[in-house]
Scaffold this motif. Sequence first.
Motif, PDB file in Angstrom:
ATOM      1  N   LEU A 126      26.933   3.689  21.476  1.00 13.68           N
ATOM      2  CA  LEU A 126      27.317   4.883  20.644  1.00 13.68           C
ATOM      3  C   LEU A 126      26.908   6.039  21.398  1.00 13.68           C
ATOM      4  O   LEU A 126      26.066   6.062  22.003  1.00 13.68           O
ATOM      5  N   VAL A 128      26.021   9.835  20.482  1.00 13.82           N
ATOM      6  CA  VAL A 128      25.412  10.812  19.217  1.00 13.82           C
ATOM      7  C   VAL A 128      25.240  12.147  19.416  1.00 13.82           C
ATOM      8  O   VAL A 128      24.856  12.354  20.865  1.00 13.82           O
ATOM      9  N   VAL A 209      23.163  -1.675  15.209  1.00 18.51           N
ATOM     10  CA  VAL A 209      24.043  -0.513  15.081  1.00 18.51           C
ATOM     11  C   VAL A 209      23.742   0.254  13.849  1.00 18.51           C
ATOM     12  O   VAL A 209      23.393   1.304  13.798  1.00 18.51           O
ATOM     13  N   ALA A 210      23.684  -0.538  12.759  1.00 18.23           N
ATOM     14  CA  ALA A 210      23.541   0.034  11.644  1.00 18.23           C
ATOM     15  C   ALA A 210      21.964   0.860  11.544  1.00 18.23           C
ATOM     16  O   ALA A 210      21.562   1.819  10.986  1.00 18.23           O
ATOM     17  N   SER A 213      21.843   3.840  13.499  1.00 20.58           N
ATOM     18  CA  SER A 213      22.405   4.948  12.803  1.00 20.58           C
ATOM     19  C   SER A 213      21.704   5.331  11.842  1.00 20.58           C
ATOM     20  O   SER A 213      21.380   6.607  11.436  1.00 20.58           O
ATOM     21  N   ARG A 214      20.936   4.344  11.206  1.00 18.29           N
ATOM     22  CA  ARG A 214      19.989   4.789   9.997  1.00 18.29           C
ATOM     23  C   ARG A 214      18.964   5.731  10.611  1.00 18.29           C
ATOM     24  O   ARG A 214      18.243   6.913   9.910  1.00 18.29           O
ATOM     25  N   VAL A 216      18.916   7.656  13.368  1.00 16.76           N
ATOM     26  CA  VAL A 216      19.122   8.894  13.883  1.00 16.76           C
ATOM     27  C   VAL A 216      19.593   9.795  12.559  1.00 16.76           C
ATOM     28  O   VAL A 216      19.064  10.937  12.587  1.00 16.76           O
ATOM     29  N   ARG A 217      20.064   9.503  11.585  1.00 18.52           N
ATOM     30  CA  ARG A 217      20.166  10.377  10.411  1.00 18.52           C
ATOM     31  C   ARG A 217      18.925  10.722   9.810  1.00 18.52           C
ATOM     32  O   ARG A 217      18.668  11.949   9.247  1.00 18.52           O
ATOM     33  N   ASP A 229      26.597  13.522  14.345  1.00 24.51           N
ATOM     34  CA  ASP A 229      27.645  12.693  14.565  1.00 24.51           C
ATOM     35  C   ASP A 229      27.365  11.631  15.429  1.00 24.51           C
ATOM     36  O   ASP A 229      26.902  11.767  16.386  1.00 24.51           O
ATOM     37  N   ILE A 230      27.841  10.388  14.970  1.00 26.86           N
ATOM     38  CA  ILE A 230      27.621   9.006  15.405  1.00 26.86           C
ATOM     39  C   ILE A 230      29.097   8.544  15.750  1.00 26.86           C
ATOM     40  O   ILE A 230      29.388   8.144  14.667  1.00 26.86           O
TER      41      ILE A 230
END
Length: 345
Positions: A126, A128, A209-210, A213-214, A216-217, A229-230
């Motif tokens: 990923l 980021v 991965v999910a 992403s969670r 980071v957001r 941005d991911i």
Amino acid sequence: MLANGPGPTVLLRAELDALPLAEETGLPYSARGPAMHACGHDAHLACLAGAVRLLARRRDQWSGTLLAVGQPAEETLTGARAMLDDGLYDRFGRPDVALAQHLIPLPAGTVAHGAGPVLMAGTAQLDVTIHGEGGHAAAPHLAIDPVVTAAAVVTRLQAVVARETNPLEPVVVTVGSLHAGSRSNVIPATATMSITVRAFSDEQVDRTVAAVSRVVRAECAASAAPDPDIAVTARAPVNRNHDAAARRVRRAHESCLGPVALQPPTMASEDFPHFAAAGEVPTAYWYVGSLSPGSWAGAPGDTPLAKLASVPANHSPRFAPDPEPTLRTGTAALTVAALAHFLED
């Protein structure tokens, strides 16, 4: 492609790419410049060329089609998928089996096979970008500092493995790069991160991965920063051997090269599994030792695992395969593996 009458199509794959490392082996043929073959891909290609030459000379001993693939961009996990998307199987035919090998720091002259069907982890990479609001270091209250947010992400990601993953299911999350800013008195506007996820099941890779992403957001939201941005820039499935193909190769290696070593699964990853084309093409993958006998014997430790921890491994600037026995064994291993499928009964 070498067509030699009716029979199966056997794909042999080798990689072409090097790594952005300055070589430190001190060998007279060391790479000059900021790149070296620190993962053995030059040896892989030489073994493939040797196997093709041997098989071409012995056309009277086999029948079928040999498909030799020199694959780019394995290190970025994008080359195999790109070749398939470009119509590799449409243009040259879908193979009946795909075979590949890889150097590892075991004694040169040895061949190792997986101790089970799973050889290597699946992975996702990923990229980021964390957006902040730049400003003066003397007035942090007037900025949104992406460095602080990125640091919080790095720390929080450790909990994805430690607190969200079954301890019996290995998962690795690595922040391989983090870049932000240029001067101590400037709060930058962005911070960029590269993150790798590895696991022994594709489902576990998806879940992780999910979770990444969670996190980071959520950290961006906690910092009142804009949405990040991911992007998943590369993906490789778990590297699993096809049972029948792997057994056939192992028998051929034992017959030609003697007993094989057993290699436990590794969290390293490969994009070779893409050649399986979602399970429609059987694949077999094995390892070739590359260390000189002297280097192996002189390595500290009383067990293979202890020695492996002390010798220059793949991706080290001091990775230095012993050329003659490594190439001889690797060429023979590819050749007899191909013949085992051309001559299958």
